[in-house]
Design a protein around this motif. Structure first.
Motif, PDB file in Angstrom:
ATOM      1  N   PHE A  73      12.234   1.691  11.014  1.00  0.00           N
ATOM      2  CA  PHE A  73      10.631   1.324  11.013  1.00  0.00           C
ATOM      3  C   PHE A  73      10.077   1.590  12.228  1.00  0.00           C
ATOM      4  N   ASN A  74      10.782   1.758  13.305  1.00  0.00           N
ATOM      5  CA  ASN A  74       9.981   1.971  14.582  1.00  0.00           C
ATOM      6  C   ASN A  74       9.667   3.352  14.646  1.00  0.00           C
ATOM      7  N   ARG A  75      10.119   4.256  13.830  1.00  0.00           N
ATOM      8  CA  ARG A  75       9.513   5.695  13.891  1.00  0.00           C
ATOM      9  C   ARG A  75       8.361   5.832  13.555  1.00  0.00           C
ATOM     10  N   SER A  76       7.551   6.805  14.011  1.00  0.00           N
ATOM     11  CA  SER A  76       6.228   7.128  13.881  1.00  0.00           C
ATOM     12  C   SER A  76       6.192   7.766  12.387  1.00  0.00           C
ATOM     13  N   ASN A  77       7.023   8.180  11.838  1.00  0.00           N
ATOM     14  CA  ASN A  77       6.769   8.734  10.365  1.00  0.00           C
ATOM     15  C   ASN A  77       7.465   7.975   9.419  1.00  0.00           C
ATOM     16  N   VAL A  78       7.568   6.610   9.596  1.00  0.00           N
ATOM     17  CA  VAL A  78       8.297   5.729   8.681  1.00  0.00           C
ATOM     18  C   VAL A  78       7.199   4.613   8.686  1.00  0.00           C
ATOM     19  N   ASP A  79       6.740   4.501   7.552  1.00  0.00           N
ATOM     20  CA  ASP A  79       5.934   3.163   7.114  1.00  0.00           C
ATOM     21  C   ASP A  79       6.462   2.034   6.224  1.00  0.00           C
ATOM     22  N   LEU A  80       6.422   0.706   6.402  1.00  0.00           N
ATOM     23  CA  LEU A  80       6.555  -0.131   5.606  1.00  0.00           C
ATOM     24  C   LEU A  80       5.410  -0.697   4.652  1.00  0.00           C
ATOM     25  N   VAL A  81       5.311  -0.635   3.564  1.00  0.00           N
ATOM     26  CA  VAL A  81       4.346  -0.762   2.590  1.00  0.00           C
ATOM     27  C   VAL A  81       4.776  -2.232   1.843  1.00  0.00           C
ATOM     28  N   THR A  82       4.055  -3.189   2.206  1.00  0.00           N
ATOM     29  CA  THR A  82       4.236  -4.522   1.512  1.00  0.00           C
ATOM     30  C   THR A  82       3.213  -4.849   0.378  1.00  0.00           C
ATOM     31  N   ALA A  83       2.043  -4.010   0.253  1.00  0.00           N
ATOM     32  CA  ALA A  83       1.202  -4.306  -0.694  1.00  0.00           C
ATOM     33  C   ALA A  83       1.632  -3.838  -2.087  1.00  0.00           C
ATOM     34  N   PRO A  84       1.512  -4.529  -3.040  1.00  0.00           N
ATOM     35  CA  PRO A  84       1.837  -4.248  -4.418  1.00  0.00           C
ATOM     36  C   PRO A  84       1.576  -3.002  -4.986  1.00  0.00           C
ATOM     37  N   ILE A  85       2.295  -2.314  -5.810  1.00  0.00           N
ATOM     38  CA  ILE A  85       2.148  -1.137  -6.366  1.00  0.00           C
ATOM     39  C   ILE A  85       0.950  -1.291  -7.526  1.00  0.00           C
ATOM     40  N   GLU A  86       0.066  -0.560  -7.676  1.00  0.00           N
ATOM     41  CA  GLU A  86      -0.870  -0.535  -9.017  1.00  0.00           C
ATOM     42  C   GLU A  86      -0.509   0.278  -9.874  1.00  0.00           C
ATOM     43  N   THR A  87      -0.288   1.695  -9.338  1.00  0.00           N
ATOM     44  CA  THR A  87       0.027   2.928 -10.363  1.00  0.00           C
ATOM     45  C   THR A  87       0.758   3.820  -9.580  1.00  0.00           C
ATOM     46  N   ILE A  88       1.413   4.676 -10.264  1.00  0.00           N
ATOM     47  CA  ILE A  88       1.890   5.844  -9.881  1.00  0.00           C
ATOM     48  C   ILE A  88       0.945   6.859 -10.401  1.00  0.00           C
ATOM     49  N   THR A  89       0.421   7.736  -9.513  1.00  0.00           N
ATOM     50  CA  THR A  89      -0.528   8.713  -9.888  1.00  0.00           C
ATOM     51  C   THR A  89       0.203  10.203  -9.974  1.00  0.00           C
ATOM     52  N   PRO A  90      -0.298  11.080 -10.735  1.00  0.00           N
ATOM     53  CA  PRO A  90       0.348  12.471 -10.464  1.00  0.00           C
ATOM     54  C   PRO A  90       0.767  13.087  -9.206  1.00  0.00           C
ATOM     55  N   THR A  91       0.049  12.579  -8.051  1.00  0.00           N
ATOM     56  CA  THR A  91       0.463  13.106  -6.923  1.00  0.00           C
ATOM     57  C   THR A  91       0.725  12.043  -5.946  1.00  0.00           C
ATOM     58  N   GLY A  92       0.911  10.802  -6.316  1.00  0.00           N
ATOM     59  CA  GLY A  92       1.425   9.717  -5.412  1.00  0.00           C
ATOM     60  C   GLY A  92       1.566   8.286  -5.752  1.00  0.00           C
TER      61      GLY A  92
END
Length: 527
Positions: free
Chosen positions: A309-328
């Motif tokens: 998680f120290n890498r610039s291309n890695v994010d930790l997401v703690t906000a709950p998922i609302e929905t999965i969309t066709p693109t993300g």
């Protein structure tokens, strides 16, 4: 194969599952002089968990020295925590050495099982094949078999690539991909750092952080491997030491929390110090720190998961998922992240309806085992037998698993089954079922011992742990040491079972035509 499926007499034993549980059962049966058995599996080859889980970074999460049969130790592990392909190769070597392949039948998908109370036989219905009949059945279907998908809105609408870690597609090129990993359990701990430097961007969606212990992993030099081969006692000694340490982590701090609360808190301090060394950002560190007691959720070993998680291309997401969309993926804070690949590191169904057992199992009175457990709580005598289901033994049953690795359970449960089957043959019996009184006494003992565990005395409310079933019980773990497990299964009273004989009794039904019954202990294993 055709001869087996059309034979007039039942097999002595059908083992369902060709992973390590099924391999261990086959070895036990052969050692007990029971040669008329088949091992069936719905897949096209043996290996179970290690056949199915081939994701990047997959490795054993207890020491390799303990993750093998005690009677078939492998002196050639490359690392103290061996990679998955070595475990799969070990499974194949065991099947070859103990001559189990002639007993194996693949692409045999079980739909249901039914026990006939008059003939004392199990009928196993298969998809697209004639049924199999068996006097005894050993369920070796494993616990981590059926991948669990998250119940998230829109997951079926995603137009990109979706992979569960247990169904990894190695033909899919990760280079340049925007990847989301849902889950932060044992699989994610291994896969996240393994793909972080290959993908363009990696978002890890965390519902519950995980306690991570420093991983004492190292390559085992060739000289040490040769020493293990020439002096097996050296490997056995090191195995015993690592077994003690492993049980201290996974048993002392979890199942004996009430007696040893300081041990769990010590591991929490070790884990926090480990996190502090790997992650400098205090906000990120706080997000990665569990808020539940050590042991409520299965901890893991890693030296590189938090560091990823120290890498610039890695994010930790703690906000709950609302929905999965066709693109993300869109989270409840309104942020939407576009992705190309969705990785589900969401684990497996464990003790829940539809997984243990993974198909319908009907006893002589029509009771279905999965429904019985779902309604009356998961319970089985010594983790393997249920009174209403004769001639049936589980390798991973309720309160079966303990010790330094999965293999402690396999060896104990298969020994239990072999003793019962051998005793039935000795008595000329065609029916063996645990009596209700010892079954109930064992269940009561388990519940009493679990009062000492972290599940009762710790703070597990925020753990989201698969240890807990819908009843609030924790049926995966047995409140016992591995040595206690071995002793109980070697010494339990065979008269705790009821034995009957069907009329008329054929020679093949009692097994007298196949082999002479040996000692019910069956401890010595021979190739």
């Amino acid at each position: 194969m055709g001869e087996d499926e059309n034979r007039r007499t039942p097999h002595d034993v059908v083992v369902i599952g060709a992973g390590f549980s099924g391999i261990g059962a086959g070895i036990r049966l052969r050692n007990a002089g029971i040669d008329d058995f088949v091992i069936i599996d719905s897949a096209g080859d043996l290996g179970g968990t290690w056949r199915d889980n081939r994701y990047p970074g997959v490795a054993v999460d207890v020491t390799s020295l303990n993750y093998c049969f005690s009677w078939e130790q492998n002196p050639r592990w490359s690392r103290l925590f061996a990679p998955g392909e070595e475990l799969l190769a070990y499974a194949h070597r065991c099947a070859d050495k103990y001559r189990l392949r002639p007993h194996m039948r693949f692409d045999h998908h079980v739909e249901r099982m039914r026990f006939d109370g008059q003939s004392h036989e199990w009928t196993i219905d298969l998809t697209g094949r004639p049924p199999l009949r068996a006097r005894f059945v050993i369920l070796a279907t494993g616990g981590l078999v059926q991948p669990k998908s998250p119940d998230i809105a829109g997951i079926d609408t995603f137009m990109g690539k979706v992979m569960h870690t247990a169904r990894w597609d190695h033909d899919h090129d990760l280079a340049g991909q925007r990847v989301a990993v849902i889950g932060t359990g044992a699989s994610a701990v291994q896969v996240v750092p393994s793909i972080a430097d290959e993908v363009e961007h990696l978002s890890v969606f965390q519902r519950t952080p995980i306690w991570i212990v420093p991983k004492p992993d190292a390559r085992i030099p060739a000289s040490v491997q040769r020493a293990f081969e020439s002096m097996p006692i050296a490997q056995k000694t090191l195995r015993a030491i690592t077994a003690v340490l492993t049980q201290a982590v996974f048993l002392g701090s979890i199942l004996y929390y009430r007696q040893l609360p300081g041990l769990a808190r010590a591991f929490e301090r070790i884990c926090r110090a480990h996190l502090a060394r790997q992650v400098a950002d205090p906000t990120l560190r706080d997000a990665l720190t569990p808020t539940y007691s050590f042991g409520c959720k299965r901890p893991s070993f890693s030296n590189d998961y938090w560091r990823a998680f120290n890498r610039s291309n890695v994010d930790l997401v703690t906000a709950p998922i609302e929905t999965i969309t066709p693109t993300g993926i869109r989270t409840v804070d309104g942020t939407e992240r576009d992705i190309d690949l969705l990785v589900l590191a969401t684990g497996f169904k464990v003790f829940e309806l539809g997984n243990l057992p993974p198909f319908d199992v009907y006893g002589p009175d029509g009771t279905e085992l999965g429904l019985f457990w779902d309604e009356h709580r998961y319970q089985a005598y010594e983790g393997t037998s249920v009174p209403q289901f004769p001639n049936l033994f589980h390798v991973i049953g309720p309160y079966a698993m303990t010790g330094s690795s999965y293999f402690s359970m396999i060896e104990a449960m298969t020994l239990h089954a072999a003793r019962c089957i051998t005793e039935a043959r000795r008595r000329g019996a065609t029916y063996v079922a645990v009596r209700q009184e010892p079954h109930d006494a064992y269940f009561a003992e388990v519940q009493r011992r679990l009062r000492n565990s972290v599940f009762v005395n710790g703070d597990c409310t925020r753990s989201n742990s698969y240890y807990f079933d819908r009843h609030g019980d924790t049926p995966l773990l047995r409140p016992s040491t591995g040595w206690g497990l071995w002793w109980r299964h070697r010494r339990f009273d065979l008269d705790n079972y009821e034995y009957r004989t069907a009329e008329p009794v054929s020679a093949s039904a009692t097994g007298s035509a196949h082999a002479t019954a040996r000692s019910p202990h069956g401890d010595d294993v021979h190739a």
